[in-house]
Structure formats: C-alpha cells, structure tokens
Design a protein around this motif. Structure first.
Motif, PDB file in Angstrom:
ATOM      1  N   ASN A 157       0.992  -1.334  -0.128  1.00  0.00           N
ATOM      2  CA  ASN A 157      -0.033   0.001  -0.033  1.00  0.00           C
ATOM      3  C   ASN A 157       0.885   1.234   0.009  1.00  0.00           C
ATOM      4  N   GLN A 158       0.412   2.137  -0.917  1.00  0.00           N
ATOM      5  CA  GLN A 158       1.246   3.488  -0.871  1.00  0.00           C
ATOM      6  C   GLN A 158       0.311   4.604  -1.135  1.00  0.00           C
ATOM      7  N   ALA A 159       0.584   5.634  -0.137  1.00  0.00           N
ATOM      8  CA  ALA A 159      -0.217   6.696  -0.357  1.00  0.00           C
ATOM      9  C   ALA A 159       0.387   7.891   0.032  1.00  0.00           C
ATOM     10  N   GLN A 160       0.219   8.845  -0.754  1.00  0.00           N
ATOM     11  CA  GLN A 160       1.055  10.229  -0.943  1.00  0.00           C
ATOM     12  C   GLN A 160       0.167  11.447  -1.044  1.00  0.00           C
ATOM     13  N   GLY A 161       0.374  12.520  -0.139  1.00  0.00           N
ATOM     14  CA  GLY A 161      -0.639  13.607  -0.179  1.00  0.00           C
ATOM     15  C   GLY A 161       0.426  14.675   0.193  1.00  0.00           C
ATOM     16  N   SER A 162      -0.043  15.807  -0.524  1.00  0.00           N
ATOM     17  CA  SER A 162       0.724  17.116  -0.620  1.00  0.00           C
ATOM     18  C   SER A 162      -0.206  18.355  -0.541  1.00  0.00           C
ATOM     19  N   VAL A 163      -0.004  19.262   0.235  1.00  0.00           N
ATOM     20  CA  VAL A 163      -0.729  20.490   0.462  1.00  0.00           C
ATOM     21  C   VAL A 163       0.035  21.841   0.472  1.00  0.00           C
ATOM     22  N   ASP A 164       0.047  22.737  -0.320  1.00  0.00           N
ATOM     23  CA  ASP A 164       0.611  23.971  -0.406  1.00  0.00           C
ATOM     24  C   ASP A 164      -0.387  25.220  -0.291  1.00  0.00           C
ATOM     25  N   ALA A 165       0.114  25.876   0.575  1.00  0.00           N
ATOM     26  CA  ALA A 165      -1.145  27.045   1.008  1.00  0.00           C
ATOM     27  C   ALA A 165      -0.261  28.433   0.952  1.00  0.00           C
ATOM     28  N   THR A 166      -0.433  29.352   0.358  1.00  0.00           N
ATOM     29  CA  THR A 166       0.116  30.557   0.033  1.00  0.00           C
ATOM     30  C   THR A 166      -0.819  31.744   0.322  1.00  0.00           C
ATOM     31  N   SER A 167      -0.419  32.699   1.320  1.00  0.00           N
ATOM     32  CA  SER A 167      -1.105  33.587   1.545  1.00  0.00           C
ATOM     33  C   SER A 167      -0.559  35.087   1.321  1.00  0.00           C
ATOM     34  N   GLN A 168      -0.777  35.897   0.583  1.00  0.00           N
ATOM     35  CA  GLN A 168       0.041  37.329   0.384  1.00  0.00           C
ATOM     36  C   GLN A 168      -0.924  38.419   0.589  1.00  0.00           C
ATOM     37  N   ALA A 169      -0.420  39.533   1.402  1.00  0.00           N
ATOM     38  CA  ALA A 169      -1.319  40.545   1.711  1.00  0.00           C
ATOM     39  C   ALA A 169      -0.413  41.893   1.633  1.00  0.00           C
ATOM     40  N   GLN A 170      -0.960  42.882   0.760  1.00  0.00           N
ATOM     41  CA  GLN A 170      -0.176  43.993   0.761  1.00  0.00           C
ATOM     42  C   GLN A 170      -1.299  45.286   0.765  1.00  0.00           C
ATOM     43  N   GLU A 171      -0.644  46.408   1.632  1.00  0.00           N
ATOM     44  CA  GLU A 171      -1.421  47.593   1.714  1.00  0.00           C
ATOM     45  C   GLU A 171      -0.575  48.768   1.703  1.00  0.00           C
ATOM     46  N   GLY A 172      -1.109  49.768   0.599  1.00  0.00           N
ATOM     47  CA  GLY A 172       0.007  50.796   0.446  1.00  0.00           C
ATOM     48  C   GLY A 172      -0.812  52.107   0.086  1.00  0.00           C
TER      49      GLY A 172
END
Length: 598
Positions: free
Chosen positions: A377-392
């Motif tokens: 049995n083989q299981a692979q899981g990948s999660v990438d979360a990116t949050s970007q915020a700018q105020e000018g």
C-alpha cells in the motif's frame, strides 16, 4: 526509480574536533560486548551567557559563542541493552550601546554528533536527543549604527541495529531567536539564521522500530526609527532524514518541521527592508521484506511581516520551500505513507510617499513511491497554501508572485497493490492601495502525477485540486493586473489483470478588481489539464474527470478601461488493449465574467 540513499557523513569527527578547538568540546564513548541488561547513558549540557553595554563614540562590541558535542555508543551480541544520548546547548547574547559610530556583532554556532550501533542484539533500545537554543539581542541609540547577528546549528544523528525487537529513536530541535532595535540616523541591521539536521537509521532483522523527529525554528525581529535605515533578514532550515530496514515487521517513522518567522518595522525617511527565507527537507525510506511500515511527514511554515511609515520606502519578501520524499518497498504487505504540508504567509503594510512592495513565494514538493511484491500500500499527500497581503497608499507600487509545483510518482509491480496520490494547492493574494497605485498579481500552480502499475488487481487513484483567489482594490488612478495559471498533468499506466485507475483534476480561479477614478484593469486566467490512461490486459477499469471554474469580476467608476481573458484547455487520452476493459472520461468548464463601470 532513483536511488536517493546517500549516507551523508557531513558531521564527521574531524569536524567535531576542529570546532571544539574554538570552544568547549564534549566527547563521550562507551561500548558493550556480549552483555546482558547493560545501560549506557551520555548527557552533555552547555550554557553560555554574554552581555555588554557601552556609552560614547567609536564603540565596537563583539560576542562569539561556540559549542561542539560528540557522543558514541556501541553494543555487540547484547541482550536488552539500553543506550541513551542527550545533548543540550544554550547561548544568550545581549548588547546595548548609545552614541555615535556604533558597531555591534554577535555570532553563535553549535554542532552535535551522535552515533549508536547495536550489532546482533535482542530487545535493545537506543535513544538520541539533541536540543540547541540561541538568543541574540541588540539595541542602539545614536548615529551611524551597524548591527549584525549570525546564528547556526548543525546536528548529525546516526543509528544502526541488527537483530530482533530493537528500538531506535532520534529527536533533534534547533531554535534561534534574534532581536534588533535602533533609533537614530544611518542605521544598518542584518540578521542571519541557519539550522541543519541530518538523521540516519538502518535496521536489519525482525520486529525493529525506528523513529526520527526533527524541528528547526528561526525567529527574527527588527525595529528602527529614524532616517536612512536598512534592514536585512535571512533564514535557512535544512532537514535530511534516511531510514533503511531489511527483514520483517519493521516500523519506520520520520517527521520534519521547519518554521521561519520574520518581522520588520521601520519609521522615517528612506527605508529599505529585505526578508529571505528558505526551507529544505529530504526524506528517504527503504524497506525490504515482509510487513514493513514506513511513514514520512514534512511540514514547513513561513511567516513574514513588514511595516513601514514614512517616505521612500522599499519592502521585499522572498520565501522558498522545498520538500523531497522517497519511499522504496520490496516484499509483501508493506505500507508506505508520505505527507507534505507547506504554509506561507506574507504581509506588507506601508503608509507614506514613494512606497514599493514586492512579495515572492515558491513551494516545491516531490514525492516518489516504488513498491514491488504483493499487497503493498502506498499513499502520498501534498498540500501547499500561500497567503499574500499588501497595503499601500500615495503612489504605491505593489507586486505579488506565487508559484506552487508538485510532482508525485507511484510505481508498483506485483499483486493487489494500492496506490493513492492527492495534491492540493491554494493561493490567496490581496492588494489594497490608494492614490495612483500600481498593482500586479501573478499566481502559478503546477501538478504532475504519474502512476505505473504492472501485475494483478492493482488499484491506482490520483486527485489534484488547485484554488486561486486574487483581490485588488485601489482608488484614484489605479493600474491593476491579475494573472493566474494552472497546469495539471496526470498519467496512469496499467498492465495486467483487473487493474483499476482513477484520475480527478479540479481547478478553481477567482479574480476580483475594484477601482475608482481613471482606472485601468486587466484580468487573465489560463488553465490546462492533461490526463492520460493506458492499459493492456483483461478486466481493467479507467476513469478520468476534469473540472474547471473561472470567475472574473471588475468594478470601476470614472474613466475606466477593463479587460478580461479566460482560457481552458483539456486533453484526455485513454488507450486500451485486451478484453473486458472499461474507460470513462468526463470534462466540464465554467467561465463567469462580469464588468461594471459608472
């Protein structure tokens, strides 16, 4: 299948001795031969504290701290032998100065090497733990101030056992904290932090258990008030873990965590702030035999915050995370699990005139699983979360870039093997500006999944999900641009009898822009999905599904120019040779575009 097995001796004894010449070195070595019930224990603790205060002109302050520890244990033909190694190192460095022409420098380095060997042992236990902590603080008041901090920790842990029912456990933790504060004119601040962990375990025999845990943490904070201020932060964390098991009923578990936190705040005139963070993790597992269990988990968290108030402000943030996981199993009833999580948060806020802000984030994940035999049995899981915020505000120029790349490969040969791959990428970008703001957002997500199966009654499942959200808001003469690109490639190849393959790809993109007064707005979204299924044999089933949703919204008042573009491309290919074969393909695409101007 690449052979990533590399026994890395980056922390050999020569290195330990050479570092020990500079600062306190602790070496320990014990051995047990043809013994029973032997207990071996090494404990090494080191604490270093330094503080300096100065008042006047032409002030130079320097602090350095170095520690090296080497621990070695050996047991041969032993019964119920217990070996334990523990190393702990702590350093605290503080500096304070007031006046003119001030220079402050701090440096801390830590090195640990732990080695344990148990040969032809029965029910032996080996445990290694290493903990390094560093705190650096600097404060300055005056003119022409230069502050520099550097901290590094390197840990190497190695365990080897042969026999039956042996237990091995490794844990390593590196923590660096750096603080800087300055008030005055012509201020320069620099911080550098690096952590590295190398863990290696090998076991041969029956009923052996191996566990590895690695944690790297870096925290950096800078504050400055005045004129002509430059702030620089750099952080790097590296984790390398290797496990090899030969025999039956061996258990292997690996966990690696990298955390980087960076904060900068400045007020005044002509301010420059730069932040860079890099995290890398490599995990390798190899099991040969019967009923071996392998689990790998990697988590990376990066947080970057910048705040500036004044005129002539430049802020830049860069983050890169890289994760590589490889699992190899040869035999029967082997279980392999791989999980990778990457989280990036970047925030910038500036109020003033002539503000320039830039954010860049890149996440890369590679997972490779290979199995040969029966009931693997083989299981692979990948999660990438990116949050970007700018105020000018007041003529701000803002740019955001995010890219996530995931590659998953599963290869199995034999009977009744199961393979599951799941990938999820999420990107959220937000920008807010006023009075002549120039805003740009770019997001890219790429997912590649490959599953190859040869044999009888093998099951393969692949799922890829990508979500992108972009939001921009500006007033009075704003120029806004949004671009999102999503690419998904899935490939399944099965040869044999009664193999099942399923592929699902989902992509969702949402873009929103709002502006007032002579606004120019551009939105572009592109999605491409490629799915390929090939089978040869009897009673094979293949299913492919692809779904795309794109939403674009623009709202402006005044003299507005609005442009929207969306494209979706899907390529599904199914090839079958044999008898009693079922192939199913489904594809859907939804595009919603809305514009309003008044």
């Amino acid at each position: 299948m690449k052979n990533y097995l590399k026994i890395k001796n980056v922390l050999n004894m020569k290195k330990v001795v050479s570092v020990g010449v500079i600062a306190g070195t602790l070496l320990g070595s014990t051995s047990a031969f043809a013994s029973s019930g032997v207990n071996q224990k090494h404990v090494a603790n080191s604490n270093q504290y330094g503080a300096s205060v100065a008042l006047g002109t032409f002030i130079s302050q320097n602090q350095g701290a170095g520690d090296a520890t080497g621990q070695f244990q050996t047991a041969t033909h032993s019964f119920k032998t217990k070996e334990k190694q523990k190393a702990s190192k702590t350093s605290v460095q503080l500096q304070g100065a007031a006046g003119a022409l001030i220079s402050q420098n701090q440096g801390a380095s830590k090195l640990s090497y732990q080695d344990q060997n148990a040969t032809y042992d029965f029910k032996s236990k080996q445990k290694q733990s290493s903990k390094d902590s560093s705190l650096q603080g600097q404060g300055a008041l005056g003119a022409l101030i230069l502050q520099a901090q550097g901290s590094g920790s390197e840990t190497g842990q190695y365990q080897n056992t042969s026999g039956a029912f042996n237990n091995q456990d490794q844990s390593s933790k590196n923590k660096n904290a750096q603080l800087q504060g300055a008030l005055g004119v012509l201020i320069g601040q620099g911080q550098g932090s690096g952590n590295s962990n190398v863990q290696d375990q090998s076991a041969g025999g029956f009923g052996n258990s191996q566990g590895q845990a690695s944690v790297n943490k870096g925290a950096q904070a800078q504050g400055a008030l005045g004129a002509l201020i430059g702030q620089l932060q750099g952080s790097a964390n590296v984790g390398d873990q290797t496990q090899v098991a030969t025999g039956a009923k061996n258990d292997q578990a690996q966990a690696n965590v990298n955390v980087g936190s960076q904060g900068q705040a400045a007020g005044g005139l002509l301010i420059g702030q730069l932040q860079g963070s890099a995290n890398s993790s490599s995990q390798y597992q190899d099991a040969y035999g019967y009923k071996n269990d392998q689990a790998q988990v990697n988590a990376t968290v990066t947080e970057q915050d910048q705040l500036a108030l004044g005129a002539g402000i430049l802020q830049a943030q860069g983050s890169a995370n890289d994760s590589v996981q490889n699992a190899v199993a040869d035999g029967k009833k082997n279980d392999q699990v791989q999980a990778a999580v990457g989280v990036t948060e970047q925030e910038q806020a500036a109020v003033g005139v002539g503000v320039v802000q830039g954010q860049g984030s890149a996440n890369s994940t590679e997972q490779d699983a290979w199995a040969e035999g029966k009931y693997n049995n083989q299981a692979q899981g990948s999660v990438d979360a990116t949050s970007q915020a700018q105020e000018g505000a007041f003529g701000a120029s803002q740019g955001q870039g995010s890219e996530n790349a995931t590659t998953q490969v599963a290869d199995t040969t034999g009977v009744a093997n199961d393979q599951v791959q799941e990938s999820a990428n999420g990107t959220a970008q937000e920008q807010a500006g006023a009075l002549g703001t120039d805003q740009e957002q770019a997001s890219g997500n790429e997912t590649v999944q490959v599953a190859v199966s040869t044999g009888v009654a093998n099951d393969q499942a692949q799922v890829a999900a990508t979500e992108t959200t972009q939001v921009q808001a500006a007033d009075c003469g704003a120029d806004q641009e949004q671009a999102a690109v999503t690419s998904t490639s899935q490939e399944a190849d099965a040869t044999g009898v009664a193999n099942d393959q399923a592929q699902v790809a989902v992509a969702e993109t949402t873009q929103t822009q709002a502006g007032e007064g002579n606004v120019e707005q551009d939105q572009a979204a592109a999605e491409a999905t490629s799915q390929s299924a090939t089978t040869a044999g009897v009673n094979n089933n293949q299913t492919q599904a692809a779904e795309t949703t794109t939403q674009q919204a623009q709202a402006a008042s005044g003299s507005a120019k609005q442009r929207q573009a969306a494209s979706s491309t899907k390529n599904q290919t199914a090839t079958a040779v044999g008898a009693n074969i079922s192939q199913t393909q489904g594809s859907s695409s939804v595009v919603i575009q809305g514009q309003s101007a008044h």
